[in-house]
Motif scaffolding. Structure first.
Motif, PDB file in Angstrom:
ATOM      1  N   LEU A  42       1.027  -1.846   0.199  1.00 53.00           N
ATOM      2  CA  LEU A  42      -0.275  -0.216   0.203  1.00 53.00           C
ATOM      3  C   LEU A  42       0.928   0.974   0.151  1.00 53.00           C
ATOM      4  N   GLU A  44       3.922   1.699  -0.327  1.00 46.75           N
ATOM      5  CA  GLU A  44       4.882   1.498  -1.955  1.00 46.75           C
ATOM      6  C   GLU A  44       3.984   2.414  -2.914  1.00 46.75           C
ATOM      7  N   ASP A  45       2.313   1.689  -3.138  1.00 47.25           N
ATOM      8  CA  ASP A  45       1.315   2.540  -5.105  1.00 47.25           C
ATOM      9  C   ASP A  45       1.313   4.109  -4.243  1.00 47.25           C
ATOM     10  N   MET A  46       1.081   4.299  -2.835  1.00 42.55           N
ATOM     11  CA  MET A  46       0.946   5.613  -2.685  1.00 42.55           C
ATOM     12  C   MET A  46       1.744   6.628  -2.944  1.00 42.55           C
ATOM     13  N   GLU A  49       1.641  10.006  -3.986  1.00 47.20           N
ATOM     14  CA  GLU A  49       1.011  11.350  -3.695  1.00 47.20           C
ATOM     15  C   GLU A  49       1.269  12.397  -2.446  1.00 47.20           C
ATOM     16  N   LYS A  58      -1.986  10.354   6.208  1.00 45.75           N
ATOM     17  CA  LYS A  58      -2.727  10.278   5.349  1.00 45.75           C
ATOM     18  C   LYS A  58      -3.466   9.120   5.974  1.00 45.75           C
ATOM     19  N   LEU A  59      -2.628   8.077   6.467  1.00 40.26           N
ATOM     20  CA  LEU A  59      -2.881   6.435   7.180  1.00 40.26           C
ATOM     21  C   LEU A  59      -2.982   6.471   8.555  1.00 40.26           C
ATOM     22  N   GLY A  60      -2.151   7.703   8.904  1.00 41.52           N
ATOM     23  CA  GLY A  60      -3.203   7.844  10.340  1.00 41.52           C
ATOM     24  C   GLY A  60      -2.074   6.778  11.519  1.00 41.52           C
ATOM     25  N   PHE A  65      -5.298   2.470  13.219  1.00 41.68           N
ATOM     26  CA  PHE A  65      -5.598   1.514  11.788  1.00 41.68           C
ATOM     27  C   PHE A  65      -5.101  -0.432  13.037  1.00 41.68           C
ATOM     28  N   ARG A  68      -8.592  -1.199  13.774  1.00 44.95           N
ATOM     29  CA  ARG A  68      -9.641  -1.708  12.315  1.00 44.95           C
ATOM     30  C   ARG A  68      -9.094  -3.233  11.882  1.00 44.95           C
TER      31      ARG A  68
END
Lengths: 344, 114
Positions: A42, A44-46, A49, A58-60, A65, A68
Motif C-alpha cells: 500500500l 509503495e503504491d501511495m 501521492e 494520511k494513513l493515520g 489502524f 480496525r
C-alpha cells in the motif's frame, strides 16, 4: 547532495518500517506476516501521492489502524457484565477495608507493646493488607468475570434456537429471587476470612491477656506448613465467592445458578478432602498447649479436646462439610425446579 | 453544530454502504490501491486504513478471495468476489435500490421536510 539523498532514503525506509511495525505489533500474531506485506504494498503504491511523511500522516495513527484490523469485540469484560463488575468491585473495596482493619487490630493487639508501637503496627499492617487485598481481589474478580464472559457466550447464545416470545421468562416472583444482600454479606465474610488465613492465621487459636496486651498461645492450624495449606483455603474461598457472584448476576433461581452451586460445592468438598486426608493442617500440640496453659495434666472425661487431631475429629468435620454442601445443593435444585426460570 | 457529532454521524452513514461499494468493484480482481483510486474516480472517498481491514474481513466472511501476484515488479495482493460474494452482492444491490427509492421519497424532491 548524494549523501544527503541517501540519508533521506534511509530515513524514509526506516520510517515506513517503524510505521508497519507499530501496526502489526497490535494485531494477532498469525495475521502479522500478511498485513506487513499488505502495508508495504500500500505505502509503495501511495508514493506518487507525496512524501513518505505525508503518506503516513494520511494513513493515520498506527494504533488506530491496527484497531480496525482486529475483531471488534476484543474486550475482557463486555457491556453485559460491566455494571455488575464495577458494583462488585465496590463491595470488594469494602470487604478489603474490613479485612485490613481486622488484621491490623489483631496484629496490633498481639504484637505491639505500648500505644505508640500499636499505632505503628496497626498502620503498617493496615496498609499492607489493603494493598495486597485490593490487588488480589481485583485480580480474582477479573478472572471470575472473564470466565463468566466466556461461559456466557457458550450458555446464552444458541443460534439453532429461534427466539419466540413464548421463551420470555416469567417475571420472577418474590420467592424466586436470590437475595443480593445475602450474597454481599457472604462475599465480605469470605474476604475477611481470606484476609485472616493469609495475614493473621494465628487468630484461629487461643489467646491470653498479659500486661502488654494480648498474646497468642497456640494456633489450631499447623503454621509450620502453612504456606502449602493456605492455598487450599484461599481456593475454597475464591470458589465460594465465584458462586456468590454468579448468584448476584443472575439474581434468581435458574439453571446457571444451580449448576454453579453444584460444581462449586463439589470442588470445595474435594479440596476439603485433600486438606483433611492428605495434609497435616492441624497443630498437633494445640490441645496439649491449652492443657498446659490451664495448668492441668490430663483431659477430664467429657473433654472435647481429647479428640483433637484424631481421625475421628477430621471425619466429623468432613461429614459436616459434606452434609452442609449436600443440603445447599439440594436446596438449589429444589428451588430451581420449583420457582426457577425454565427457559434454559 | 457540533462538528464531531456530524463527523461521526456521517461516518456511520457511510460505513454500511462501503461494503456494497467494495463488492461492486471486485467482479474482477483488483489490488487495494487500484480499488481506492477506482472508487475515488467515482466520487467515493475511502481511507486506506478503512479499506484494507475491510477487505480482510470480507475475505474472512468468504465474500472475497485473494491472491498474491508476484509476477510483476511489485508483489501485490489481488482481491476478487467469490461465487458466494456474487450472490450476496446481488441481494445487496436489490435491497439498495429499494432503500434508495424509499429514501428519495422521504427526503428527495418536494415531499421532504425542509
Amino acid at each position: 547532495m548524494n549523501d544527503n539523498n541517501l540519508v533521506n532514503d534511509m530515513n524514509e525506509t526506516e520510517m515506513i518500517e517503524r510505521y508497519i511495525y507499530e501496526v502489526i505489533k497490535r494485531v494477532p500474531q498469525k495475521q502479522r506476516k500478511e498485513i506487513k506485506l499488505e502495508l508495504a504494498e500500500l505505502i509503495e503504491d501511495m508514493k506518487e501521492e507525496g512524501t513518505t511523511e505525508e503518506i503516513l500522516m494520511k494513513l493515520g495513527n498506527p494504533a488506530e489502524f491496527a484497531k480496525r484490523y482486529r475483531d471488534e469485540n476484543n474486550y475482557v469484560i463486555g457491556p453485559d457484565y460491566y455494571d455488575d463488575y464495577v458494583w462488585i468491585a465496590k463491595i470488594g473495596a469494602l470487604a478489603v477495608a474490613i479485612s485490613a482493619i481486622v488484621s491490623a487490630v489483631v496484629r496490633g493487639l498481639t504484637e505491639a507493646e505500648g500505644l505508640k508501637d500499636f499505632i505503628k503496627v496497626f498502620i503498617g499492617e493496615g496498609i499492607g493488607v489493603s494493598v495486597s487485598g485490593a490487588v488480589g481481589f481485583l485480580g480474582m474478580l477479573t478472572i471470575i468475570f472473564v470466565l463468566m464472559e466466556r461461559l456466557k457466550i457458550k450458555v446464552d447464545i444458541k443460534p439453532d434456537k429461534e427466539w419466540t416470545p413464548s421463551q420470555l421468562p416469567a417475571v420472577p416472583e418474590k420467592k424466586a429471587m436470590l437475595s443480593r444482600g445475602e450474597s454481599i454479606v457472604a462475599i465480605i465474610f469470605y474476604m475477611v476470612l481470606m484476609g485472616m488465613f493469609l495475614f493473621v492465621p494465628e487468630i484461629f487459636g487461643a489467646f491470653e491477656t498479659t500486661d502488654t496486651g494480648i498474646k497468642s498461645i497456640s494456633c489450631v492450624f499447623n503454621l509450620e506448613q502453612w504456606s502449602s495449606i493456605v492455598p487450599f483455603f484461599v481456593l475454597i474461598l475464591v470458589i465460594g465467592m465465584f458462586d456468590e457472584i454468579v448468584k448476584i448476576i443472575y439474581g434468581q433461581y435458574c439453571k446457571a445458578v444451580m449448576y454453579s452451586s453444584i460444581v462449586c460445592n463439589a470442588i470445595s468438598v474435594v479440596l476439603f478432602f485433600i486438606l483433611f486426608k492428605c495434609m497435616d493442617i492441624w497443630n498437633s500440640s494445640f490441645a496439649d498447649e491449652l492443657l498446659i496453659q490451664a495448668g492441668k495434666k490430663e483431659y477430664s472425661k467429657g473433654d472435647m479436646l481429647r479428640y483433637w487431631n484424631t481421625d475421628r475429629f477430621d471425619e466429623f468435620l468432613l461429614g459436616f462439610i459434606v452434609l452442609a454442601s449436600c443440603l445447599e445443593v439440594a436446596s438449589y435444585v429444589y428451588h430451581t425446579y420449583k420457582y426457577g426460570r425454565k427457559d434454559k | 453544530m457540533e462538528k464531531d457529532l456530524v463527523e461521526s454521524l456521517l461516518s456511520e452513514l457511510r460505513r454500511g454502504t462501503l461494503i456494497l461499494c467494495v463488492l461492486s468493484q471486485l467482479g474482477e480482481a483488483k489490488y487495494g490501491y487500484a480499488l481506492i483510486q477506482n472508487l475515488e474516480d467515482k466520487g467515493i472517498d475511502i481511507d486506506a486504513n478503512t479499506l484494507y481491514p475491510l477487505l480482510r474481513r470480507l475475505e474472512k466472511q468468504e465474500l472475497l478471495c485473494s491472491e498474491w501476484n508476484t509476477q510483476e515488479a511489485k508483489p501485490r495482493k489481488y482481491y476478487k468476489r467469490t461465487v458466494y460474494g456474487d450472490s450476496v452482492y446481488q441481494i445487496l444491490t436489490e435491497q439498495w435500490s429499494k432503500l434508495s427509492e424509499g429514501m428519495n421519497s422521504l427526503i428527495g424532491g418536494n415531499s421532504g421536510e425542509r
